[in-house]
Design a protein around this motif. Structure first.
Motif, PDB file in Angstrom:
ATOM      1  N   HIS A 675       0.843  -1.189   0.000  1.00 36.13           N
ATOM      2  CA  HIS A 675       0.000   0.000   0.000  1.00 36.13           C
ATOM      3  C   HIS A 675       0.885   1.248   0.000  1.00 36.13           C
ATOM      4  CE1 HIS A 675      -3.079   2.857   1.292  1.00 36.13           C
ATOM      5  NE2 HIS A 675      -3.974   1.942   0.931  1.00 36.13           N
ATOM      6  N   PRO A 676       0.510   2.308  -0.706  1.00 38.25           N
ATOM      7  CA  PRO A 676       1.376   3.497  -0.790  1.00 38.25           C
ATOM      8  C   PRO A 676       1.648   4.183   0.541  1.00 38.25           C
ATOM      9  CG  PRO A 676      -0.797   3.893  -1.764  1.00 38.25           C
ATOM     10  CD  PRO A 676      -0.687   2.432  -1.552  1.00 38.25           C
ATOM     11  N   TRP A 677       0.740   4.042   1.526  1.00 40.41           N
ATOM     12  CA  TRP A 677       0.997   4.720   2.802  1.00 40.41           C
ATOM     13  C   TRP A 677       1.088   3.751   3.987  1.00 40.41           C
ATOM     14  CZ3 TRP A 677      -2.701   3.929   6.506  1.00 40.41           C
ATOM     15  CH2 TRP A 677      -3.989   3.592   6.083  1.00 40.41           C
ATOM     16  N   TRP A 678       0.656   2.519   3.793  1.00 38.83           N
ATOM     17  CA  TRP A 678       0.741   1.514   4.857  1.00 38.83           C
ATOM     18  C   TRP A 678       1.809   0.505   4.460  1.00 38.83           C
ATOM     19  CZ3 TRP A 678      -3.816  -2.176   6.566  1.00 38.83           C
ATOM     20  CH2 TRP A 678      -3.449  -2.787   7.781  1.00 38.83           C
ATOM     21  N   LYS A 718       3.274   5.828   5.996  1.00 39.92           N
ATOM     22  CA  LYS A 718       3.763   7.071   5.413  1.00 39.92           C
ATOM     23  C   LYS A 718       2.855   8.197   5.868  1.00 39.92           C
ATOM     24  CE  LYS A 718       7.256   6.306   2.432  1.00 39.92           C
ATOM     25  NZ  LYS A 718       8.488   7.098   2.339  1.00 39.92           N
ATOM     26  N   PHE A 719       3.464   9.244   6.432  1.00 43.90           N
ATOM     27  CA  PHE A 719       2.694  10.379   6.916  1.00 43.90           C
ATOM     28  C   PHE A 719       3.402  11.654   6.466  1.00 43.90           C
ATOM     29  CE2 PHE A 719       1.712  13.517  10.270  1.00 43.90           C
ATOM     30  CZ  PHE A 719       0.329  13.560  10.118  1.00 43.90           C
ATOM     31  N   LEU A 720       2.724  12.433   5.611  1.00 40.96           N
ATOM     32  CA  LEU A 720       3.315  13.657   5.059  1.00 40.96           C
ATOM     33  C   LEU A 720       4.668  13.368   4.400  1.00 40.96           C
ATOM     34  CD1 LEU A 720       2.483  16.221   7.903  1.00 40.96           C
ATOM     35  CD2 LEU A 720       1.228  15.808   5.766  1.00 40.96           C
ATOM     36  N   LYS A 721       4.700  12.275   3.637  1.00 40.69           N
ATOM     37  CA  LYS A 721       5.879  11.822   2.900  1.00 40.69           C
ATOM     38  C   LYS A 721       7.026  11.374   3.813  1.00 40.69           C
ATOM     39  CE  LYS A 721       4.940  14.652  -1.199  1.00 40.69           C
ATOM     40  NZ  LYS A 721       5.478  15.660  -2.156  1.00 40.69           N
ATOM     41  N   LYS A 722       6.728  11.182   5.092  1.00 39.91           N
ATOM     42  CA  LYS A 722       7.723  10.715   6.037  1.00 39.91           C
ATOM     43  C   LYS A 722       7.269   9.391   6.645  1.00 39.91           C
ATOM     44  CE  LYS A 722      10.590  14.235   5.798  1.00 39.91           C
ATOM     45  NZ  LYS A 722      11.990  14.086   5.337  1.00 39.91           N
ATOM     46  N   SER A 723       8.256   8.560   7.024  1.00 36.30           N
ATOM     47  CA  SER A 723       7.950   7.282   7.641  1.00 36.30           C
ATOM     48  C   SER A 723       7.641   7.479   9.121  1.00 36.30           C
ATOM     49  CB  SER A 723       9.127   6.326   7.471  1.00 36.30           C
ATOM     50  OG  SER A 723       8.917   5.128   8.176  1.00 36.30           O
ATOM     51  N   MET A 724       6.606   6.787   9.606  1.00 33.64           N
ATOM     52  CA  MET A 724       6.241   6.843  11.014  1.00 33.64           C
ATOM     53  C   MET A 724       5.936   5.428  11.499  1.00 33.64           C
ATOM     54  SD  MET A 724       3.345   9.149  12.963  1.00 33.64           S
ATOM     55  CE  MET A 724       1.935   8.358  12.178  1.00 33.64           C
ATOM     56  N   LYS A 725       6.574   5.040  12.604  1.00 36.49           N
ATOM     57  CA  LYS A 725       6.352   3.720  13.186  1.00 36.49           C
ATOM     58  C   LYS A 725       5.551   3.865  14.473  1.00 36.49           C
ATOM     59  CE  LYS A 725      10.679   1.843  11.362  1.00 36.49           C
ATOM     60  NZ  LYS A 725      12.001   1.245  11.691  1.00 36.49           N
ATOM     61  N   VAL A 761       5.815   5.993  19.426  1.00 31.09           N
ATOM     62  CA  VAL A 761       5.766   6.556  18.076  1.00 31.09           C
ATOM     63  C   VAL A 761       7.165   6.989  17.676  1.00 31.09           C
ATOM     64  CG1 VAL A 761       4.807   8.346  16.587  1.00 31.09           C
ATOM     65  CG2 VAL A 761       3.401   7.360  18.403  1.00 31.09           C
ATOM     66  N   ASN A 762       7.597   6.573  16.478  1.00 34.88           N
ATOM     67  CA  ASN A 762       8.871   7.002  15.914  1.00 34.88           C
ATOM     68  C   ASN A 762       8.590   7.719  14.602  1.00 34.88           C
ATOM     69  OD1 ASN A 762      10.975   5.904  13.600  1.00 34.88           O
ATOM     70  ND2 ASN A 762      12.029   6.692  15.400  1.00 34.88           N
ATOM     71  N   ILE A 763       9.025   8.981  14.497  1.00 34.83           N
ATOM     72  CA  ILE A 763       8.756   9.795  13.318  1.00 34.83           C
ATOM     73  C   ILE A 763      10.068  10.245  12.709  1.00 34.83           C
ATOM     74  CG2 ILE A 763       7.591  11.853  12.431  1.00 34.83           C
ATOM     75  CD1 ILE A 763       5.801  11.770  14.924  1.00 34.83           C
ATOM     76  N   LEU A 764      10.272   9.954  11.418  1.00 36.24           N
ATOM     77  CA  LEU A 764      11.441  10.447  10.707  1.00 36.24           C
ATOM     78  C   LEU A 764      11.162  11.877  10.264  1.00 36.24           C
ATOM     79  CD1 LEU A 764      12.449   7.369   8.511  1.00 36.24           C
ATOM     80  CD2 LEU A 764      13.357   8.070  10.718  1.00 36.24           C
ATOM     81  N   LEU A 765      12.050  12.775  10.616  1.00 37.86           N
ATOM     82  CA  LEU A 765      11.854  14.195  10.336  1.00 37.86           C
ATOM     83  C   LEU A 765      12.446  14.593   8.983  1.00 37.86           C
ATOM     84  CD1 LEU A 765      12.782  15.581  13.866  1.00 37.86           C
ATOM     85  CD2 LEU A 765      10.506  15.012  12.981  1.00 37.86           C
TER      86      LEU A 765
END
Length: 765
Positions: A675-678, A718-725, A761-765
């Motif tokens: 999936h493009p965002w999951w 994928k959240f706002l073109k960034k990876s989030m775990k 939550v891990n967010i790549l900036l």
């Protein structure tokens, strides 16, 4: 001036010539011959690498001439490892990776030759910190304690120290940033002292490692690998947030790192804050709260024939010391008694590459400032202030703490050095010679004295070689000599309680290790290792003389104690194919002059007198387990492991703090989504069964068995073109009331943590 100019020109010309050495090639899927994107290609010895692009192409520049091991890894594929000789100019290497459901292998850093575990003669446990944290552990040491063969002695959840196959404290050495961590680890109530933020992975050597690390490594080594710098010419950052429902714990850290052509930089800041934890009976354990602040920074420089990095870590911890269950509160400020600890860790690692050889120089400094505040000292200070300052009727908490004298205040400063020369490879031999040592000073500033002011000096020389006979047989052999001197100052008046005489003792030890690895078949590997280790007595064992308030006993040290010396036999069997893994590890460990403490039947000031004694001891046991991921259901994983340890003195008494037998069964699933965002999903359910511990020391009580049910779920989006775990885990789901055999709160009947749910939550900036 002209000669100087010509010399500088020659140097720059040489560097420019070396800079032309590079390796390039293509990473392909063996089954489809399609290019693979985002494959990590890495030289462990050079600590240099790159990533393949969307065409599978990669290029690594500025490589020194010589023969090195290269590793390529990618999720869902078998890790590739090969030796390659880098020559002047352009070098090429194309490789094809085999699809595999087996998790990627990692390079083992704690052993000297930096090989994959499958290539290592010594068995080393490896775990990613992110994977341990995803299981809901509130602290780093809690997570490490889930590794087979590893447990922890705990004082609540804020204070814990590792136990490796029944040995702990000064018998287990901790390494961080490539240097040994020294923080008064002789005390049972002293924790690990390292925050998980900025720690990428952990390696555990389960057995004597004195050959590699000297004194105190007779029981094993916990090796913490810091996070790597960013890939060449990239900048990245991330934000991590965690919440624990049981302790209302809030954990956060943010990091940024950037790498240019030569210079690299990283920084990470973290905070942790927990209230008193709630046990399975619904009561909060008073003063088990703790908070922590942590800062890590690193600066690196890399040229063709030279690499260097400097790292710094500052950690401030405020740790409540739980003693009872009383006032129920959610305060985040520790009350008396509590510890306030400041740690400074500064390390420098330099590699100089010659043709076919290299020199590694590691220097370190650890500054440990430990304060302990106790209730009776607080009352005495408060009464003195009242007598002299009656006009002051109120005092805020901050000012009160500033004016409060620490009952115990010790500063431990440790300087370390480690110099290793990797000789040119001769025939099939890889050889390292080196020297290591420490200079350490302990200084007291508080009213109480646990150990005297003292200076410790160590020096050790070693040599070790790895012999690769053929594709199926590897040998490793090494020897080492160590010398340690401890000089302690006298304290107090002769004949009075608390008097500590001056001390000047020297200890020497020869140690060695031999290992053999045989690949019986492509799937079956066996390892046999025999190693010796030693530990010089610590200051507490040599010099104690006085009441130990927390244990209600009077301790008397023994200045005539000898080295502890051990020899351990290890046998490891492993079977691994595409869908099934099995391991069996066994050990037998004999210790000469094992140091322990026991009462002599007399009393001083109404306290039972305990003396430090020595007697030979034996420990034996092991771990067994399997991992099933059946075809075609590669997303399904069924794992099980069992561990057992037995320990006793030669007089037949059982050793204290021996972990109970444990069985862990895990059912987990992993899905890679298109999936493009999951992007991917994982979930697990674990049943952890700890059996009754009835083989206890005469001063311990039997611990009943218990089972804990844990579960968790994780996903990457994928959240706002960034990876989030996102990770959600629940431990002790049934809210079981239990007391671990290795809990220091067990004599007071205080249980361990009840049900806890962690959200991360891990967010790549």
């Amino acid at each position: 001036m002209k000669k100087l100019f010509l010399s500088m020109l020659c140097i720059l010309t040489t560097v420019a010539t070396h800079a032309q050495n590079f390796l390039e090639g293509t990473a392909l899927d063996k089954t489809t011959n399609e290019p693979l994107e985002q494959v990590a290609i890495y030289f462990p010895q050079l600590e240099q690498g790159g990533i393949s692009n969307d065409n599978g192409h990669y290029r690594i520049n500025d490589l020194p001439e010589g023969t090195y091991n290269i590793v390529a890894s990618y999720i869902g594929f078998q890790t590739f490892s090969q030796t390659i000789t880098i020559k002047k100019g352009r070098n090429t290497l194309d490789f094809r990776l085999y699809p595999s459901a087996i998790e990627m292998e990692e390079v083992i850093v704690s052993t000297p030759f930096h090989k994959l575990q499958s290539e290592n003669v010594m068995k080393v446990e490896f775990a990613k910190i992110a994977a341990l944290k995803s299981k809901g552990a509130p602290t780093l040491i809690e997570g490490i304690g889930t590794i087979p063969g590893v447990d922890m002695v705990s004082t609540g959840i804020g204070i814990g120290k590792p136990v490796i196959r029944g040995l702990t404290s000064n018998r287990v050495l901790v390494y961080t940033q490539g240097i040994r961590l020294e923080n008064q680890q002789f005390g049972a109530e002293h924790g690990l002292g390292v925050n998980e933020a900025g720690i990428e992975s952990v390696e555990v050597i389960k057995g004597p490692a004195s050959l590699l690390y000297g004194s105190d490594a007779m029981g094993g080594v916990l090796y913490l690998n810091p996070e790597k710098f960013a890939i060449l010419n990239t900048t990245e950052g991330d934000l991590n947030l965690d919440y624990n429902t049981n302790t209302q714990g809030i954990t956060s850290n943010v990091g940024v790192k950037s790498s240019g052509d030569r210079f690299k930089f990283l920084a990470r800041a973290a905070t942790i804050n927990h209230v008193d934890y709630k046990a399975g009976d619904g009561n909060r354990v008073t003063n088990s709260r703790f908070n922590e602040k942590d800062l890590k920074m690193g600066l690196g420089y890399q040229a063709t024939s030279f690499k260097s990095e400097i790292r710094y870590n500052y950690n401030q911890s405020n740790l409540g010391i739980p003693e009872t269950i009383s006032t129920q509160t959610t305060s985040r400020t520790p009350e008396l008694p509590y510890q306030k600890i400041n740690n400074h860790i500064l390390s420098s690692k330099t590699k100089i590459f010659f043709k076919d050889s290299n020199l590694d120089i590691t220097l370190g400094y650890v500054g440990n400032d430990r304060k302990e505040f106790e209730d009776h000292h607080h009352h005495e200070e408060h009464e003195d202030e009242h007598d002299h300052h009656e006009e002051h009727t109120t005092t805020d908490d901050h000012d009160e703490e500033e004016h409060m004298e620490a009952a115990l205040h010790m500063k431990l400063n440790t300087f370390t050095y480690d110099i290793q020369y990797h000789l040119p490879k001769w025939n099939k031999f890889e050889t390292i010679i080196g020297a290591q040592g420490i200079h350490q000073s302990n200084t007291n500033f508080g009213e109480e004295i646990l150990i005297p002011d003292a200076v410790t000096n160590d020096i050790g020389v070693l040599g070790t070689t790895h012999f690769h006979l053929n594709e199926n047989n590897d040998f490793q052999l090494g020897f080492r000599y160590d010398h340690r001197n401890i000089a302690g100052k006298a304290y107090g008046e002769l004949g009075e309680e608390g008097h500590i005489p001056a001390l000047n003792r020297s200890f020497n030890s020869f140690n060695g290790a031999f290992g053999y690895k045989n690949n019986i078949s492509e799937q079956f590997t066996t390892r046999f290792n025999i190693a010796t280790g030693f530990r010089a007595p610590n200051l507490a064992e040599l010099t104690s003389y006085g009441s130990h308030e927390g244990a209600n006993r009077f301790e008397i040290g023994n200045p005539d104690l000898k080295n502890e010396q051990n020899i351990q036999f290890d046998l490891a069997l492993e079977f691994k194919n595409e869908h099934f893994e099995f391991f069996l590890n066994g050990f037998y460990n004999t210790i000469t002059n094992y140091i322990f403490i026991a009462p002599d039947g007399t009393f001083i000031n109404e306290n039972v007198v305990y003396n430090y004694l020595q007697e030979n001891a034996t420990l034996y046991g092991g771990e067994i387990g399997f991992h099933l991921h059946p075809h075609p259901y590669d997303w399904l994983h069924i794992e099980s492991s069992y561990q057992t340890v037995y320990g006793e003195l030669n007089n037949g008494e059982h050793l204290p703090l021996i972990p109970a037998n444990n069985l862990t069964n895990t059912f987990r699933v992993e899905f890679v989504n298109e999936h493009p965002w999951w992007l991917n999903t994982n979930a697990y359910v674990t049943l952890n069964t700890t059996f009754k511990q009835g083989k206890v020391n005469v001063y311990e009580t039997v611990s009943p068995g218990y089972s804990l049910l844990n579960a968790g779920f994780g996903s990457e989006v994928k959240f706002l073109k960034k990876s989030m775990k996102i990770n959600i885990s629940a431990n002790n789901i049934l809210d079981k009331r239990y007391i671990s055999h290795l809990s220091r709160l067990k004599p007071d009947g205080i249980p361990n943590m009840g049900r806890s749910v962690s959200i991360g939550v891990n967010i790549l900036l």
